[in-house]
Design an enzyme around this catalytic site. Structure first.
Site, short mmCIF file in Angstrom:
data_model
loop_
_atom_site.label_atom_id
_atom_site.label_comp_id
_atom_site.label_asym_id
_atom_site.label_seq_id
_atom_site.Cartn_x
_atom_site.Cartn_y
_atom_site.Cartn_z
N THR A 39 0.83 -1.21 0.00
CA THR A 39 0.00 0.00 0.00
C THR A 39 0.86 1.26 0.00
OG1 THR A 39 -1.78 -1.16 1.18
CG2 THR A 39 -1.82 1.24 1.24
N TYR A 40 1.95 1.24 0.77
CA TYR A 40 2.85 2.39 0.81
C TYR A 40 3.44 2.68 -0.57
CZ TYR A 40 6.62 5.46 2.41
OH TYR A 40 7.46 6.53 2.60
N LYS A 73 -9.24 -0.98 -4.88
CA LYS A 73 -8.91 -2.22 -4.18
C LYS A 73 -10.21 -2.97 -3.96
CE LYS A 73 -6.18 -4.18 -0.41
NZ LYS A 73 -5.11 -3.91 0.57
N GLU A 103 -4.89 -2.30 -6.39
CA GLU A 103 -4.07 -3.03 -5.43
C GLU A 103 -4.75 -4.32 -5.00
OE1 GLU A 103 -2.17 -2.59 -0.92
OE2 GLU A 103 -3.29 -0.93 -1.80
N ASN A 159 10.99 -2.79 -1.78
CA ASN A 159 10.71 -1.87 -0.68
C ASN A 159 11.72 -2.11 0.46
OD1 ASN A 159 9.31 0.14 0.69
ND2 ASN A 159 7.91 -1.32 1.66
#
Length: 234
Positions: free
Chosen positions: A17-18, A38, A117, A180
């Site tokens: 999500t980030y 989403k 997402e 990430n």
């Protein structure tokens, strides 16, 4: 016609999500008409009036600064922090594919770049009772290109390669990988990047460091990851 990209992860809590928030922010700051979708999200808190706050959608909206109304972003919101198929067994309101597609198509009619997402990893079930709905059913219904988010640290080679191989076997096109929690100069992270690219044939298109507020990728390259929707826009 709008263009879309589906964001999946190698598992829960890899920062999907980030990173999605950074992607949508990049598009908006580049002057693009950007939106978020989403299908189902779990583990959400309630407002004082008892209604559920779609937390992931709120995070993306806050990070990116998009004007898209929160209520457009997610058709199914659950309180229990489990997979959507199990949350619906506890709370009711199971996922219906027609509803997901209708809501997605509505967003596609209003915006040019839609970032969709997934919930958890690619195998996270949306519904598993008399009906069985997987994330890949939604992906294939709208012929979505995919982007994989992975943690840069220990264990990521196994997670990335297994996810890539599963998606390849199930005919879900993956356009690339974003790492990430990446630490430049960390020998493990740099080796993981090299090994994941070699073993999957996929490019790591960007690396996100802890606390990054911008996505380090040219806007033009980011746009190339999006593809025109292959499904029906009513």
């Amino acid at each position: 016609m709008s263009k879309s990209l589906f964001i999946t992860g190698t598992g829960t809590d890899v920062g999907k999500t980030y990173v999605t928030g950074l992607i949508v922010k990049k598009l908006r700051e580049g002057g693009r008409s950007a939106a978020y979708h989403k299908a189902a999200m779990s583990g959400n808190e309630r407002r004082p009036d008892g209604s559920l706050i779609p937390g992931d959608a709120l995070q993306v909206k806050t990070m990116s600064g998009i004007e898209q109304p929160l209520e457009e972003m997610c058709p199914y919101v659950y309180e229990t922090a489990v997979s959507p198929h199990l949350a619906a067994k506890f709370e009711g309101n199971p996922v219906e594919m027609d509803c997901i597609l209708d809501r997605f198509d509505h967003v596609c009619r209003s915006y040019d770049y839609i970032t969709a997402e997934g919930s958890g990893g690619i195998l996270c079930p949306l519904r598993f009772d008399e009906q069985k709905i997987q994330l890949e059913d939604f992906i294939k219904a709208r012929s979505l290109a995919c982007l994989m988010i992975a943690d840069a640290g220990l264990g990521t080679i196994n997670a990335v390669v297994l996810t890539a191989e599963y998606m390849k076997a199930r005919a879900m096109p993956v356009k690339g990988i974003i790492f990430n929690h990446y630490e430049p100069g960390n020998p493990l992270h740099e080796d993981n990047r090299r090994m994941c690219e070699t073993m999957t044939g996929l490019k790591v298109v960007a690396c996100v460091k802890e606390g990054d507020t911008e996505l380090d990728i040219p806007l033009e390259l980011l746009e190339e990851l999006y593809e025109e929707n292959g499904g029906t826009e009513k």
